[in-house]
Design an enzyme around this catalytic site. Structure first.
Site, PDB file in Angstrom:
ATOM      1  N   HIS A 326       0.806  -1.220   0.000  1.00 35.09           N
ATOM      2  CA  HIS A 326       0.000   0.000   0.000  1.00 35.09           C
ATOM      3  C   HIS A 326       0.836   1.266   0.000  1.00 35.09           C
ATOM      4  O   HIS A 326       0.372   2.309  -0.460  1.00 35.09           O
ATOM      5  CB  HIS A 326      -0.950   0.001   1.205  1.00 35.09           C
ATOM      6  CG  HIS A 326      -2.160  -0.853   1.015  1.00 35.09           C
ATOM      7  ND1 HIS A 326      -2.169  -2.212   1.268  1.00 35.09           N
ATOM      8  CD2 HIS A 326      -3.400  -0.561   0.569  1.00 35.09           C
ATOM      9  CE1 HIS A 326      -3.357  -2.703   1.002  1.00 35.09           C
ATOM     10  NE2 HIS A 326      -4.122  -1.735   0.569  1.00 35.09           N
ATOM     11  N   GLY A 327       2.039   1.198   0.535  1.00 35.67           N
ATOM     12  CA  GLY A 327       2.831   2.412   0.513  1.00 35.67           C
ATOM     13  C   GLY A 327       4.149   2.278   1.246  1.00 35.67           C
ATOM     14  O   GLY A 327       4.334   1.387   2.084  1.00 35.67           O
TER      15      GLY A 327
END
Length: 479
Positions: A326-327
């Site tokens: 996701h990041g």
């Protein structure tokens, strides 16, 4: 080009009309047109990144053919790892290099060692995590001889670049999407109507629920030290509905748009906030990503087989990878870590598959036990969302500290009545439609036409009233 933008409102009808009424006799012509439309759609974000998409597509297409044609295992492995390595390298450079470099600097600083590492001043290409995973699953399936490589470059390029799913999923599989692109498609009126309903419901989720929740979630998270514990709880709940409305709303618009074009995409959400435990939540939240990690990471590691230690290891691996996907921030890793902690007790007690069917499948109202389970699961996911939303681990911990004091038992200072009523309406509609693939999935079966049209007009009015004058990006575009 955003799904909730005026430009897309012009783009989609033009694509629809040309696709069916000008090119409808040839699926190959339709594919070529969809590919050009998809490249235009992607170029509207930043035309410079189109070259990266084209390179990734060509790399995987060519590598798959070479794997198939190789006469030795060493040659097959070379092309397989070349494709995997280059794809992951691009993802690593654009998405993770700065994270690793800055984390390394900070680690050395703890020991009094100061170094200056060069950080890249680059923009993350929109959708890179999604189309990279499309290519990775394709190459893995070809290498494992689950599928034969696609020889039509047009069909394969469209599989990777199909505009409804290009920038934020769902993460498609070649076994599901490619066969649909290789045959003639006939216009299906009922499918198209269902697509319009799904687009409408997606817009309602995004514009009415997510964007309005974002206004208050941002206000509370950005000024957490100024609010009481009860208000911070409201902020976390608002973010929980923001991210669900935002991402599942995008997925609904994507699936509905694809239905208009006669192509079915994988379901990505299935009413996750009605889940009775975390295992069920992950069968219903971002389904295409969860199933990707299950098939290509969890099962190859051994899945739920083997010793308890191996089971625990495998769970942590997939949830930490999911967080990292996701990041490039420790907050996402902490989010994944929390979900692993939630999941492990269910796995060790063999209760991770206790709730397969949707809640209250045979009745309308849930039991007291089911209500408690839903409330507990939602509470656990909302706590994890605090780490997902926070900018730093410290910020998330401070937010939690702000909740855990006597001010938790005061009345929230931020309590927008209109938004609470909208969320309640949203929950009711989702509950009524929970047995379908989306909330309005059986809406066309309602015999009373007056009621159908009145309700549709009502939704449109709400979308018009609560639409922000500024186009709001979808959260998952940053991933």
């Amino acid at each position: 080009m955003l799904f909730n933008s005026i430009s897309f409102a012009f783009f989609l009808p033009i694509v629809f009309l040309l696709y069916w009424f000008v090119l409808g006799k040839s699926y190959k012509a339709q594919n070529a047109f969809l590919l050009l439309a998809s490249y235009y759609f992607y170029s509207c974000w930043d035309v410079r990144f189109l070259a990266l998409l084209l390179f990734s597509t060509g790399l995987d297409y060519f590598s798959a053919l070479q794997i198939q044609e190789s006469k030795s295992e060493s040659s097959r492995k070379f092309w397989f790892w070349a494709s995997i390595g280059i794809n992951i390298s691009f993802l690593g450079i654009f998405k993770y290099y700065n994270f690793f470099a800055s984390s390394f600097q900070e680690s050395l600083a703890l020991f009094g060692i100061q170094i200056d590492l060069y950080l890249l001043q680059i923009i993350l290409p929109v959708g890179i995590s999604f189309y990279t995973f499309h290519g990775l699953s394709y190459i893995i399936d070809v290498y494992k001889k689950r599928i034969i490589p696609e020889k039509d470059p047009l069909a394969y390029a469209l599989f990777v670049s199909y505009f409804p799913l290009l920038v934020a999923g769902p993460i498609e599989r070649a076994t599901h999407l490619l066969p649909q692109l290789k045959k003639k498609r006939k216009f299906d009126y009922q499918q198209a109507v269902a697509g319009l309903y799904q687009i409408l419901w997606g817009l309602f989720k995004k514009i009415v629920i997510a964007d309005n929740c974002a206004q208050y979630a941002n206000q509370i998270f950005d000024n957490a030290a100024d609010f009481s514990g009860s208000t911070l709880v409201m902020g976390a709940i608002f973010f929980a509905f923001q991210i669900y409305g935002d991402f599942s709303g995008y997925s609904d618009i994507a699936l509905g748009t694809s239905k208009l074009l006669g192509i079915e995409l994988l379901q990505n959400f299935s009413f996750p906030y009605f889940s009775r435990d975390i295992a069920e939540f992950w069968r219903r939240w971002h389904i295409s990503l969860s199933s990707w990690f299950k098939d290509y990471v969890y099962i190859p590691l051994g899945g739920s087989k083997g010793s308890k230690l191996n089971k625990i290891r495998n769970v942590f691996v997939i949830f930490l990878l999911s967080g990292f996907w996701h990041g490039a921030n420790w907050t996402f890793i902490a989010w994944g870590f929390l979900h692993a902690l939630y999941f492990i007790p269910l796995l060790l007690t063999n209760k991770n598959r206790s709730n397969i069917e949707i809640v209250s499948n045979e009745t309308f109202f849930p039991s007291i036990k089911e209500l408690f389970q839903i409330g507990l699961t939602f509470s656990l996911t909302t706590v994890a969302w605090i780490f997902f939303r926070a900018s730093t681990i410290g910020g998330a911990i401070n937010y939690m500290k702000g909740i855990c004091n006597v001010s938790l038992f005061t009345f929230p200072s931020v309590r927008p009545t209109y938004l609470i009523l909208l969320i309640l309406l949203f929950i009711i509609i989702e509950w009524i439609g929970r047995r379908e693939t989306f909330a309005l999935g059986s809406f066309n079966q309602i015999g009373n036409r007056f009621f159908r049209w009145t309700f549709l007009v009502f939704l449109l009015i709400l979308i018009f009233i609560f639409n922000s004058p500024i186009e709001q990006q979808f959260i998952y575009f940053q991933f």
